[in-house]
Design a protein around this motif. Structure first.
Motif, mmCIF file in Angstrom:
data_model
loop_
_atom_site.group_PDB
_atom_site.id
_atom_site.type_symbol
_atom_site.label_atom_id
_atom_site.label_comp_id
_atom_site.label_asym_id
_atom_site.label_seq_id
_atom_site.Cartn_x
_atom_site.Cartn_y
_atom_site.Cartn_z
ATOM 1 N N VAL A 179 -5.435 0.850 5.977
ATOM 2 C CA VAL A 179 -4.024 0.443 6.051
ATOM 3 C C VAL A 179 -3.933 -1.051 6.354
ATOM 4 N N ARG A 201 0.854 -1.189 0.000
ATOM 5 C CA ARG A 201 0.000 0.000 0.000
ATOM 6 C C ARG A 201 0.885 1.233 0.000
ATOM 7 N N LEU A 253 4.796 -0.853 3.282
ATOM 8 C CA LEU A 253 3.980 0.327 2.963
ATOM 9 C C LEU A 253 4.900 1.420 2.412
ATOM 10 N N ILE A 257 -5.148 9.354 8.413
ATOM 11 C CA ILE A 257 -4.899 7.951 8.049
ATOM 12 C C ILE A 257 -6.111 7.091 8.420
ATOM 13 N N TRP A 307 -7.015 3.752 9.350
ATOM 14 C CA TRP A 307 -6.259 2.576 9.803
ATOM 15 C C TRP A 307 -6.886 1.278 9.324
#
Ligand code: SF4
Length: 314
Positions: free
Chosen positions: A260, A220, A266, A255, A257
């Motif tokens: 993520v 990502r 990342l 962000i 999460w």
């Protein structure tokens, strides 16, 4: 007992963040504040980053949309994106003390546009409608002498004869998309004149290349930049086109999460108007949740510096 943080390898793209043009524009406002005291007026966001704008505002900069909001006795700075010719003309007409923070690489495109018009050519300008740089560049030439081309599809719709055409581009475009539009233009108009050198600036190209270099190793990618920053948006696009899910965030608090998740790797990069402080903030937020190993993936070192206006350094 505290849960162990999952491991995460973070690839930090380099170069990333501030370019020489953004650095110069911010310094111009800072030096103007030192030299003339507050308030110093700035027409439009000096660069597309809220954090930068808020910091300068806290130092005494006042951001306005148009010149008529600037009092006669205060200095005014024009943003890094460049302005139509009518703006400095209006400032001079009012005897305003104005400082032009237009990036020299944008000014270079402006001068090329003037030369092409003097040669009697019609310009096809590859760029994004409504972007301040596009508005500024169109404002260098007489109305009707430049046509905006945004996509390959636009090329097919152009109702212009071949001959006496030239093209120029915005400085912060996708290198790949622009190459496709240029190929379409050259196929449709074989005699079209190309710029002497690439208009997409070194900072835009280098940041896109740095993303391409790390993308194959990233699950990502987080791109730090403003939603209205053209070069930041392009960085997210570059990663996505290489199959890497990428999100544009302004700072660590943005962000998501859940998005993520728990990847093994990342990527992190930042657009040309995003300060390194915001990159550090994101890295710290990642380190609070993951056992992070950081790798700076230095793709193409940069050492570009642009001169400041003489009136501020004399
Ligand atoms: Fe100048 Fe490129 Fe930076 Fe824009 S992104 S300010 S054109 S160096």
């Amino acid at each position: 007992m505290a849960t162990a943080r999952p491991p995460l390898h973070v690839l930090i793209a380099a170069p990333r963040g501030f370019c020489a043009g953004v650095d110069r524009a911010i310094q111009i406002v800072e030096l103007a504040l030192e030299r003339f005291g507050a308030p110093v007026y700035v027409r439009h966001e000096i660069v597309h980053n809220r954090f930068v704008v808020d910091r300068l505002r806290s130092l005494g900069a006042v951001f306005v949309d148009e010149l008529d909001e600037v009092p006669d006795d205060r200095p005014v700075v024009f943003s890094a994106h460049g302005v139509p010719k009518s703006v400095p003309e209006a400032a001079a007409g009012r005897s305003l003390n104005y400082l032009d923070a237009t990036c020299p690489l944008v000014s270079k495109v402006h001068r090329q546009a003037e030369r092409l018009i003097a040669e009697g050519r019609h310009i096809l300008f590859i760029g994004h409608a409504g972007h301040p740089e596009v508005i500024g560049t169109f404002g260098q030439v007489p109305p009707g002498s430049m046509t905006l081309v945004e996509t390959v599809e636009d090329v097919a719709d152009l109702a212009l004869p071949d001959g006496n055409l030239a093209f120029l581009t915005q400085t912060t475009l996708s290198v790949d998309d622009t190459a496709a539009v240029v190929t379409a233009l050259q196929a449709r108009f074989p005699t079209i004149k190309a710029p002497k050198s690439e208009d997409i600036c070194y900072a835009t190209s280098n940041r896109q290349a740095a993303v391409k270099a790390i993308a194959p190793r990233c699950e990502r990618m987080l791109v730090i930049g403003a939603p209205n920053s053209s070069n930041s948006l392009r960085l997210a696009e570059v990663a996505q086109r290489m199959g890497v899910p990428a999100k544009l965030i302004e700072r660590a608090t943005d962000i998501d999460w859940d998005w993520v998740g728990t990847p093994a790797s990342l990527g992190v990069t930042a657009g040309a108007s995003a300060p390194e402080l915001l990159v550090r903030e994101v890295l710290d937020a990642l380190a609070a949740r993951f056992a992070v190993t950081e790798e700076i993936a230095d793709h193409r070192p940069e050492n570009m510096v642009f001169k400041l206006p003489r009136e501020l350094v004399a």
